[in-house]
Design a protein around this motif. Structure first.
Motif, PDB file in Angstrom:
ATOM      1  N   ALA A  61      48.285 -75.618  -8.695  1.00 19.33           N
ATOM      2  CA  ALA A  61      47.668 -75.479 -10.016  1.00 19.33           C
ATOM      3  C   ALA A  61      47.364 -76.846 -10.623  1.00 19.33           C
ATOM      4  CB  ALA A  61      48.579 -74.670 -10.934  1.00 19.33           C
ATOM      5  N   MET A  62      48.281 -77.781 -10.454  1.00 18.65           N
ATOM      6  CA  MET A  62      48.048 -79.125 -10.978  1.00 18.65           C
ATOM      7  C   MET A  62      46.902 -79.808 -10.249  1.00 18.65           C
ATOM      8  SD  MET A  62      52.024 -80.266 -11.779  1.00 18.65           S
ATOM      9  CE  MET A  62      51.814 -81.754 -10.929  1.00 18.65           C
ATOM     10  N   ALA A  63      46.796 -79.615  -8.941  1.00 19.79           N
ATOM     11  CA  ALA A  63      45.703 -80.204  -8.170  1.00 19.79           C
ATOM     12  C   ALA A  63      44.358 -79.629  -8.605  1.00 19.79           C
ATOM     13  CB  ALA A  63      45.923 -79.968  -6.675  1.00 19.79           C
ATOM     14  N   LYS A  64      44.316 -78.336  -8.871  1.00 20.61           N
ATOM     15  CA  LYS A  64      43.069 -77.715  -9.332  1.00 20.61           C
ATOM     16  C   LYS A  64      42.686 -78.214 -10.720  1.00 20.61           C
ATOM     17  CE  LYS A  64      43.198 -73.509  -6.566  1.00 20.61           C
ATOM     18  NZ  LYS A  64      43.241 -72.040  -6.581  1.00 20.61           N
ATOM     19  N   ALA A  65      43.660 -78.364 -11.605  1.00 22.97           N
ATOM     20  CA  ALA A  65      43.377 -78.865 -12.950  1.00 22.97           C
ATOM     21  C   ALA A  65      42.892 -80.311 -12.902  1.00 22.97           C
ATOM     22  CB  ALA A  65      44.628 -78.753 -13.823  1.00 22.97           C
ATOM     23  N   THR A  66      43.487 -81.103 -12.039  1.00 20.83           N
ATOM     24  CA  THR A  66      43.060 -82.493 -11.884  1.00 20.83           C
ATOM     25  C   THR A  66      41.640 -82.558 -11.335  1.00 20.83           C
ATOM     26  OG1 THR A  66      45.341 -83.187 -11.547  1.00 20.83           O
ATOM     27  CG2 THR A  66      43.632 -84.693 -10.785  1.00 20.83           C
ATOM     28  N   ALA A  67      41.327 -81.696 -10.392  1.00 15.81           N
ATOM     29  CA  ALA A  67      39.970 -81.655  -9.837  1.00 15.81           C
ATOM     30  C   ALA A  67      38.965 -81.254 -10.912  1.00 15.81           C
ATOM     31  CB  ALA A  67      39.905 -80.688  -8.662  1.00 15.81           C
ATOM     32  N   ALA A  68      39.341 -80.331 -11.787  1.00 13.82           N
ATOM     33  CA  ALA A  68      38.458 -79.923 -12.877  1.00 13.82           C
ATOM     34  C   ALA A  68      38.220 -81.084 -13.849  1.00 13.82           C
ATOM     35  CB  ALA A  68      39.041 -78.719 -13.616  1.00 13.82           C
ATOM     36  N   ARG A  69      39.257 -81.872 -14.131  1.00 14.95           N
ATOM     37  CA  ARG A  69      39.098 -83.038 -15.008  1.00 14.95           C
ATOM     38  C   ARG A  69      38.179 -84.080 -14.361  1.00 14.95           C
ATOM     39  NH1 ARG A  69      44.403 -81.863 -16.257  1.00 14.95           N
ATOM     40  NH2 ARG A  69      45.274 -83.296 -14.722  1.00 14.95           N
ATOM     41  N   ARG A  70      38.320 -84.271 -13.058  1.00 12.73           N
ATOM     42  CA  ARG A  70      37.437 -85.216 -12.366  1.00 12.73           C
ATOM     43  C   ARG A  70      35.987 -84.738 -12.416  1.00 12.73           C
ATOM     44  NH1 ARG A  70      41.879 -85.828  -8.558  1.00 12.73           N
ATOM     45  NH2 ARG A  70      40.923 -84.242  -7.252  1.00 12.73           N
ATOM     46  N   GLU A  71      35.769 -83.451 -12.274  1.00 13.07           N
ATOM     47  CA  GLU A  71      34.411 -82.899 -12.342  1.00 13.07           C
ATOM     48  C   GLU A  71      33.818 -83.086 -13.739  1.00 13.07           C
ATOM     49  OE1 GLU A  71      30.880 -81.532 -11.171  1.00 13.07           O
ATOM     50  OE2 GLU A  71      32.567 -82.042  -9.878  1.00 13.07           O
ATOM     51  N   ALA A  72      34.623 -82.893 -14.771  1.00 10.15           N
ATOM     52  CA  ALA A  72      34.154 -83.120 -16.143  1.00 10.15           C
ATOM     53  C   ALA A  72      33.784 -84.587 -16.339  1.00 10.15           C
ATOM     54  CB  ALA A  72      35.224 -82.692 -17.139  1.00 10.15           C
ATOM     55  N   GLN A  73      34.567 -85.486 -15.769  1.00 11.80           N
ATOM     56  CA  GLN A  73      34.264 -86.917 -15.868  1.00 11.80           C
ATOM     57  C   GLN A  73      32.959 -87.230 -15.140  1.00 11.80           C
ATOM     58  OE1 GLN A  73      35.526 -89.140 -17.730  1.00 11.80           O
ATOM     59  NE2 GLN A  73      34.763 -91.044 -16.880  1.00 11.80           N
ATOM     60  N   ARG A  74      32.742 -86.597 -13.982  1.00 12.12           N
ATOM     61  CA  ARG A  74      31.479 -86.792 -13.258  1.00 12.12           C
ATOM     62  C   ARG A  74      30.283 -86.374 -14.118  1.00 12.12           C
ATOM     63  NH1 ARG A  74      34.473 -85.302  -8.885  1.00 12.12           N
ATOM     64  NH2 ARG A  74      34.451 -86.825  -7.214  1.00 12.12           N
ATOM     65  N   LYS A  75      30.417 -85.267 -14.830  1.00 12.41           N
ATOM     66  CA  LYS A  75      29.324 -84.789 -15.694  1.00 12.41           C
ATOM     67  C   LYS A  75      29.063 -85.769 -16.833  1.00 12.41           C
ATOM     68  CE  LYS A  75      29.880 -79.927 -14.590  1.00 12.41           C
ATOM     69  NZ  LYS A  75      30.255 -78.605 -15.063  1.00 12.41           N
ATOM     70  N   ARG A  76      30.121 -86.344 -17.398  1.00  9.65           N
ATOM     71  CA  ARG A  76      29.957 -87.335 -18.465  1.00  9.65           C
ATOM     72  C   ARG A  76      29.243 -88.576 -17.926  1.00  9.65           C
ATOM     73  NH1 ARG A  76      34.587 -89.533 -20.451  1.00  9.65           N
ATOM     74  NH2 ARG A  76      33.555 -90.066 -22.378  1.00  9.65           N
ATOM     75  N   ILE A  77      29.593 -88.971 -16.697  1.00  7.08           N
ATOM     76  CA  ILE A  77      28.963 -90.143 -16.095  1.00  7.08           C
ATOM     77  C   ILE A  77      27.497 -89.860 -15.792  1.00  7.08           C
ATOM     78  CG2 ILE A  77      28.932 -91.591 -14.019  1.00  7.08           C
ATOM     79  CD1 ILE A  77      32.038 -91.406 -14.092  1.00  7.08           C
ATOM     80  N   ALA A  78      27.192 -88.667 -15.283  1.00  8.36           N
ATOM     81  CA  ALA A  78      25.800 -88.295 -15.005  1.00  8.36           C
ATOM     82  C   ALA A  78      24.976 -88.317 -16.292  1.00  8.36           C
ATOM     83  CB  ALA A  78      25.737 -86.918 -14.348  1.00  8.36           C
ATOM     84  N   ALA A  79      25.571 -87.844 -17.380  1.00  6.63           N
ATOM     85  CA  ALA A  79      24.879 -87.860 -18.676  1.00  6.63           C
ATOM     86  C   ALA A  79      24.648 -89.301 -19.142  1.00  6.63           C
ATOM     87  CB  ALA A  79      25.678 -87.075 -19.712  1.00  6.63           C
ATOM     88  N   ALA A  80      25.608 -90.188 -18.880  1.00  5.01           N
ATOM     89  CA  ALA A  80      25.444 -91.599 -19.252  1.00  5.01           C
ATOM     90  C   ALA A  80      24.303 -92.221 -18.446  1.00  5.01           C
ATOM     91  CB  ALA A  80      26.744 -92.365 -19.019  1.00  5.01           C
ATOM     92  N   PHE A  81      24.217 -91.899 -17.157  1.00  3.26           N
ATOM     93  CA  PHE A  81      23.103 -92.409 -16.343  1.00  3.26           C
ATOM     94  C   PHE A  81      21.760 -91.902 -16.880  1.00  3.26           C
ATOM     95  CE2 PHE A  81      26.092 -93.053 -12.594  1.00  3.26           C
ATOM     96  CZ  PHE A  81      26.037 -94.430 -12.673  1.00  3.26           C
ATOM     97  N   GLU A  82      21.721 -90.651 -17.318  1.00  6.85           N
ATOM     98  CA  GLU A  82      20.483 -90.114 -17.912  1.00  6.85           C
ATOM     99  C   GLU A  82      20.116 -90.884 -19.170  1.00  6.85           C
ATOM    100  OE1 GLU A  82      20.341 -85.870 -18.488  1.00  6.85           O
ATOM    101  OE2 GLU A  82      21.283 -85.511 -16.542  1.00  6.85           O
ATOM    102  N   ARG A  83      21.118 -91.182 -20.005  1.00  2.71           N
ATOM    103  CA  ARG A  83      20.838 -91.947 -21.230  1.00  2.71           C
ATOM    104  C   ARG A  83      20.340 -93.350 -20.886  1.00  2.71           C
ATOM    105  NH1 ARG A  83      25.628 -89.449 -22.597  1.00  2.71           N
ATOM    106  NH2 ARG A  83      26.850 -91.377 -22.495  1.00  2.71           N
ATOM    107  N   ILE A  84      20.886 -93.953 -19.829  1.00  2.00           N
ATOM    108  CA  ILE A  84      20.411 -95.269 -19.400  1.00  2.00           C
ATOM    109  C   ILE A  84      18.950 -95.176 -18.981  1.00  2.00           C
ATOM    110  CG2 ILE A  84      20.589 -97.023 -17.593  1.00  2.00           C
ATOM    111  CD1 ILE A  84      23.656 -96.597 -17.676  1.00  2.00           C
ATOM    112  N   ASP A  85      18.624 -94.173 -18.164  1.00  2.00           N
ATOM    113  CA  ASP A  85      17.255 -94.013 -17.677  1.00  2.00           C
ATOM    114  C   ASP A  85      16.263 -93.740 -18.800  1.00  2.00           C
ATOM    115  OD1 ASP A  85      18.198 -94.431 -15.117  1.00  2.00           O
ATOM    116  OD2 ASP A  85      18.273 -92.293 -14.603  1.00  2.00           O
ATOM    117  N   GLU A  86      16.726 -93.058 -19.847  1.00  5.15           N
ATOM    118  CA  GLU A  86      15.854 -92.714 -20.972  1.00  5.15           C
ATOM    119  C   GLU A  86      15.823 -93.799 -22.045  1.00  5.15           C
ATOM    120  OE1 GLU A  86      17.454 -88.988 -22.224  1.00  5.15           O
ATOM    121  OE2 GLU A  86      16.695 -87.918 -20.470  1.00  5.15           O
TER     122      GLU A  86
END
Length: 112
Positions: A54-79
């Motif tokens: 359960a802890m490994a799955k929760a950690t993976a979910a947090r990493r995925e959320a961080q990836r989405k935040r980073i992808a959004a930051a790259f979009e803001r850079i491009d725009e």
């Protein structure tokens, strides 16, 4: 914000993504299905394994959320909108971006 500063933040975002990928590779084993064989694993050991899963799955979910935040930051850079608050449009403090380059809002909007 000039191009050199943006390049530094882009590099930090890339490094964070690489670190997330490395953590994913290390955490894969923890997400595996826990077997029900009570003779090979005791009841408490199985409970520990379930909790670890359960802890490994929760950690993976947090990493995925961080990836989405980073992808959004790259979009803001491009725009050309990087470094500006997504809520109020004001510039985000450099210290805040240094702490977390993926942050989308200024401190005032983050505090509500």
């Amino acid at each position: 914000m000039d191009e050199a500063q943006i390049a530094v933040y882009r590099q930090r975002l890339d490094e964070t993504l690489a670190a997330l990928d490395a953590e994913d590779a290390l955490g894969e084993a923890g997400k595996n299905v826990v077997t029900l064989d009570q003779q090979s694993v005791g009841r408490l050991s199985r409970m520990d394994a379930l909790q670890g899963q359960a802890m490994a799955k929760a950690t993976a979910a947090r990493r995925e959320a961080q990836r989405k935040r980073i992808a959004a930051a790259f979009e803001r850079i491009d725009e050309g909108e990087y470094g500006f608050c997504m809520d109020c449009g004001e510039a985000i403090a450099e210290a805040r971006l240094n702490f977390d380059p993926a942050v989308p809002t200024c401190i005032s909007c983050a505090n509500g």
